[in-house]
Design a protein around this motif. Structure first.
Motif, short mmCIF file in Angstrom:
data_model
loop_
_atom_site.label_atom_id
_atom_site.label_comp_id
_atom_site.label_asym_id
_atom_site.label_seq_id
_atom_site.Cartn_x
_atom_site.Cartn_y
_atom_site.Cartn_z
N LYS A 151 0.80 -1.22 0.00
CA LYS A 151 0.00 0.00 0.00
C LYS A 151 0.84 1.28 0.00
N GLY A 152 2.11 1.17 0.42
CA GLY A 152 2.94 2.36 0.45
C GLY A 152 2.90 3.12 1.75
N ASN A 153 2.12 2.61 2.73
CA ASN A 153 2.05 3.28 4.02
C ASN A 153 1.89 2.26 5.13
N THR A 154 2.16 2.66 6.34
CA THR A 154 2.14 1.74 7.48
C THR A 154 0.75 1.50 8.02
N PHE A 155 -0.25 2.18 7.49
CA PHE A 155 -1.62 2.00 7.96
C PHE A 155 -2.39 0.99 7.12
N GLY A 156 -1.84 0.60 5.99
CA GLY A 156 -2.55 -0.32 5.09
C GLY A 156 -3.72 0.34 4.39
N GLU A 157 -3.73 1.67 4.37
CA GLU A 157 -4.82 2.40 3.71
C GLU A 157 -4.49 2.60 2.24
N SER A 158 -5.52 2.89 1.47
CA SER A 158 -5.32 3.17 0.06
C SER A 158 -4.54 4.47 -0.10
N GLN A 159 -3.56 4.46 -0.98
CA GLN A 159 -2.78 5.66 -1.22
C GLN A 159 -3.63 6.79 -1.79
N SER A 160 -4.70 6.45 -2.41
CA SER A 160 -5.57 7.48 -2.98
C SER A 160 -6.19 8.36 -1.90
N ALA A 161 -6.19 7.84 -0.65
CA ALA A 161 -6.78 8.60 0.45
C ALA A 161 -5.74 9.43 1.20
N ARG A 162 -4.53 9.46 0.69
CA ARG A 162 -3.44 10.08 1.44
C ARG A 162 -3.66 11.58 1.66
N GLY A 163 -4.27 12.24 0.74
CA GLY A 163 -4.49 13.68 0.89
C GLY A 163 -5.85 14.04 1.43
N ASP A 164 -6.63 13.05 1.86
CA ASP A 164 -8.00 13.33 2.33
C ASP A 164 -8.04 14.17 3.60
N TRP A 165 -6.94 14.18 4.36
CA TRP A 165 -6.91 14.97 5.59
C TRP A 165 -7.17 16.45 5.32
N ALA A 166 -6.87 16.89 4.08
CA ALA A 166 -7.02 18.31 3.74
C ALA A 166 -8.46 18.68 3.37
N ASP A 167 -9.36 17.69 3.30
CA ASP A 167 -10.73 17.97 2.87
C ASP A 167 -11.45 18.93 3.80
N GLU A 168 -11.08 18.91 5.08
CA GLU A 168 -11.75 19.76 6.06
C GLU A 168 -11.21 21.19 6.06
N LEU A 169 -10.20 21.45 5.24
CA LEU A 169 -9.70 22.82 5.09
C LEU A 169 -10.56 23.53 4.06
N ASP A 170 -11.75 23.91 4.49
CA ASP A 170 -12.79 24.36 3.56
C ASP A 170 -12.33 25.44 2.59
N ASP A 171 -11.65 26.45 3.10
CA ASP A 171 -11.31 27.59 2.25
C ASP A 171 -9.86 27.55 1.78
N LEU A 172 -9.23 26.39 1.91
CA LEU A 172 -7.82 26.28 1.54
C LEU A 172 -7.62 25.07 0.65
N GLU A 173 -7.14 25.32 -0.54
CA GLU A 173 -6.85 24.23 -1.47
C GLU A 173 -5.34 24.06 -1.55
N ILE A 174 -4.89 22.86 -1.28
CA ILE A 174 -3.45 22.60 -1.26
C ILE A 174 -2.99 22.18 -2.65
N ASP A 175 -1.91 22.80 -3.10
CA ASP A 175 -1.38 22.51 -4.42
C ASP A 175 -0.78 21.12 -4.51
N ASP A 176 -0.88 20.56 -5.70
CA ASP A 176 -0.22 19.30 -6.01
C ASP A 176 1.19 19.64 -6.51
N ALA A 177 2.20 19.27 -5.73
CA ALA A 177 3.59 19.64 -6.07
C ALA A 177 4.07 18.95 -7.34
N ARG A 178 3.35 17.95 -7.80
CA ARG A 178 3.72 17.28 -9.05
C ARG A 178 3.29 18.09 -10.26
N GLU A 179 2.38 19.03 -10.02
CA GLU A 179 1.82 19.80 -11.13
C GLU A 179 2.13 21.29 -11.05
#
Length: 724
Positions: A424-452
């Motif tokens: 999975k790429g992480n020690t929690f066994g969670e899907s990597q697709s959920a790795r940035g979900d912690w930022a969803d509650e930052l209502d008025d703040l959109e975090i940039d994708d450093a790959r783009e």
């Protein structure tokens, strides 16, 4: 010529020509035995495997630095004033007496035959005698202090399974040599009336007065002088010859160990070659010459054991015993006459090979080292920081962990962690697709994708701030801080994996290499100025270890899923920061608009091992805490003496038999031993792993009503929002 101008004494008083010949013959024998022993010791190190570090580069500068360290006794003074004073007295007394003996020998055997006269007369002789008496007294006092510490408390740190008769013999021999020299001097003063005015020999004069008081006459002194002189000389020769064969050898090996030290040991583990040659701890052949020398450099002082949090809380780990068990095993199986001391093994507490057979270095049962000891290690480096002779415990410990991983003999929880990271790429066994979900509650703040997007800071968030509910709050607080300061930052989302720091220290070297390769390839595809890490563990391995990976070594390895041969960041062109270092500069620049009186909490701060001891960063988090207005009180164990939370080295994922959890002990210290005591409201941390461990310890240790766990970022954002 006045009596003072003619002052001197006969060196071989009452010793006849045959006695002189015997003296020089014994001196030569003692020196030859000494030289052979030293040669054999270092020849044994040469049989160790090649060390991956070039430890002898710029040898003159290394030697000068080591000489300063040793002569200043700075390591002995660290956290132990008594030991520092004691060792200073012994060392400088011993060296002065050694130099004085050398000067006298040069005068008798070189200068007098060539010049036809002696320089050991008059003012020089008197200054010589005063210096010898003064430093001889310090030497005896220092040895006496050592004896008081050793025998006053027989269950203290100096006592353990490897305490043996050689320890007693060493300290008592030094004491006998120091006192014996004064006795010889005093008898000479009593028996030679011409020395009656030699008041500079104040110790000898005082003892001579005592001898006269009990009735010793000049004739009596002359009659017994030869016996005492020979007794002292023979003991000195025996000691010289004995040095390479027992504990006194630390006087040489410890200095050599400091010369060969790696300033970044522990924080930067040695690389493993692709051919797997000497990577683990299958046998003694796998240990490097420096690791072998570590064992001989150990003085059994027990500082590492005292500092070790695993030992403190009752886990099966004594860092000193691990180093000395390895040394004892090496000596038990060695063909070297210097090291081959099978008969001493039982009394020395070592592990001998049963029936001469091969003993595994590390195993659940029957090994030189118990595997549970290695599993108990938190990789906090407290042992290395406390060691006065720069023994690199963690390097050897990691080597044994690699052996356990290679054999599949690790805790089942760790096996699950390895599987989760591989799949999975992480020690929690969670899907990597959920790795940035912690930022969803930052209502008025959109975090940039450093790959783009090109950003100033590529933010490596880490597993716990990404997936752990408690630490997601820390990540969101930090994101808001960056936003408030108008910082250009972005994250890697699902291309961010576990950094590998603790995976490596558990012993899974090749999984670490895969992770390092993945990340540096990902970094190469991004445009950024610097990397900033939430977790000190990530900060350490990206800053210190990723640049060390020799990707070309694994270019033809089909198991390594990266296409890279050149090192990453070898010249340090990319700065890697812990977030507190970045935000401290933002606060200094006024970009967070803090007045310094927003909060009035009474707090204490816990230094994370990977930020403090590993990377010497102590001030940035404290400056940020002070910037909020909080009243900061230090715990007794702080900065480089900080007590580990218990999460490092895989401790976050394993359970141990222990009297009390490290996190519980640390919280107790915060609310009981800190000056503010029960007034401490918040226990401030700067590491997601620490947050997790202390939240757990707060529950299991019944501290939920006593103190709150907060990250520096949470404290800062509260202050910023209070100001706004």
């Amino acid at each position: 010529m006045t009596p003072l101008q003619a002052a001197t004494r006969e060196t071989f008083w009452t010793i006849g020509p045959i006695g002189k010949v015997a003296f020089y013959w014994l001196a030569v024998v003692a020196i030859l035995v000494f030289l052979y022993g030293v040669y054999a010791r270092f020849a044994a190190y040469a049989r160790g495997s090649e060390d991956p570090r070039d430890r002898l580069t710029n040898l003159p500068a290394r030697t000068v630095a080591a000489t300063k360290t040793v002569l200043s006794n700075e390591n002995q003074f660290d956290r132990d004033l008594y030991a520092g004073v004691m060792h200073t007295f012994v060392l400088w007394g011993f060296l002065t007496l050694l130099v004085a003996t050398t000067i006298l020998g040069f005068d008798i055997d070189v200068y007098r035959p060539l010049a036809g006269e002696s320089f050991w007369v008059g003012d020089f002789y008197l200054a010589y005698q005063f210096t010898v008496d003064a430093f001889g007294l310090l030497f005896v006092v220092g040895v006496g202090m050592a004896m008081v510490r050793r025998y006053r408390d027989r269950d203290g740190r100096l006592w353990g399974k490897h305490t043996s008769l050689e320890d007693d013999a060493f300290v008592w021999t030094l004491f006998a040599l120091g006192v014996g020299g004064f006795v010889v001097q005093a008898l000479g003063i009593v028996g030679q009336p011409a020395r009656a005015d030699e008041t500079v020999s104040f110790i000898g004069m005082a003892m001579a007065a005592g001898f006269r008081w009990v009735g010793l006459t000049p004739g009596g002194a002359e009659a017994i002088y030869g016996v005492i002189w020979w007794s002292h000389s023979l003991l000195a020769f025996a000691f010289i010859a004995w040095i390479p064969y027992a504990k006194p050898f630390h006087m040489i090996s410890s200095f050599a160990n400091v010369v060969a030290r790696d300033e970044n040991a522990g924080a930067r583990l040695p690389n493993v070659p692709a051919d797997l040659d000497h990577t683990n701890a299958e046998s003694l052949d796998d240990f490097t010459w420096k690791e072998l020398m570590d064992g001989d450099a150990c003085t059994k002082c027990g500082r590492c054991t005292d500092a070790c949090p695993a030992d403190t809380v009752g886990r099966n780990l004594d860092p000193r015993d691990v180093i000395l068990d390895l040394k004892a095993y090496r000596e038990s199986v060695s063909d070297d006459p210097v090291a081959g001391r099978r008969d001493e093994m039982a009394t020395d507490g070592g592990v001998a090979s049963a029936g001469g057979g091969t003993v595994p270095i590390v195993a659940d049962e029957g090994g030189v080292i118990d595997s549970e000891s290695m599993e108990s290690c938190m990789s906090c480096m407290a042992c290395m920081d406390a060691c006065p002779v720069d023994i690199e415990h963690l390097t050897s410990f990691t080597k044994m962990n690699r052996q356990l991983v290679d054999e599949g003999a690790v805790d089942s929880n760790l096996q699950s962690v390895f599987q989760d990271v591989m799949q999975k790429g992480n020690t929690f066994g969670e899907s990597q697709s959920a790795r940035g979900d912690w930022a969803d509650e930052l209502d008025d703040l959109e975090i940039d994708d450093a790959r783009e997007h090109e950003v100033e800071y590529l933010w490596y968030v880490g597993d716990y701030p990404s997936f752990d509910d408690r630490n997601k709050k820390v990540a969101r607080a930090l994101a808001r801080l960056f936003d408030e300061a108008d910082v250009s930052f972005g994250i890697l989302f699902d291309d961010e994996k576990t950094d590998g720091n603790d995976i490596r220290r558990i012993g899974e070297e090749f999984l670490y290499l895969e992770l390092a390769g993945h990340h540096v390839e990902t970094f190469a595809d991004c445009e950024f100025d610097s990397i900033v890490c939430t977790d000190p563990h990530s900060y350490n391995t990206i800053k210190n270890e990723y640049p060390e990976v020799d990707f070309a070594e694994f270019a033809d390895d089909p198991m390594m899923p990266f296409d890279r041969e050149e090192p990453w960041n070898a010249d340090g062109e990319v700065d890697v920061f812990h977030w507190t270092q970045v935000v401290e500069e933002l606060v200094e620049d006024g970009r967070l608009d803090l007045s310094g009186d927003e909060l009035d909490y009474t707090v204490t701060y816990h230094d994370p091992c990977h930020l403090g001891r590993y990377n010497d960063e102590y001030e940035a988090p404290r400056e940020l805490i002070r910037a909020t207005g909080a009243d900061l009180h230090e715990m007794p164990r702080s900065r480089d003496d900080s007590f580990c939370c218990g999460g490092g080295g895989g401790g976050l994922w394993t359970e141990h038999e222990e009297t009390v959890k490290p996190s519980e002990e640390r919280l107790r210290e915060a609310v009981e031993d800190t000056d503010a005591g029960a007034d401490i409201e918040k226990f401030v941390v700067a590491c997601p792993m620490c947050t997790t461990m202390f939240e757990d310890g707060r529950k299991t240790g019944d501290f939920e009503d006593a103190v709150e766990i907060v990250d520096v970022a949470e404290l800062l954002i509260e202050a910023v929002e209070t100001e706004s």
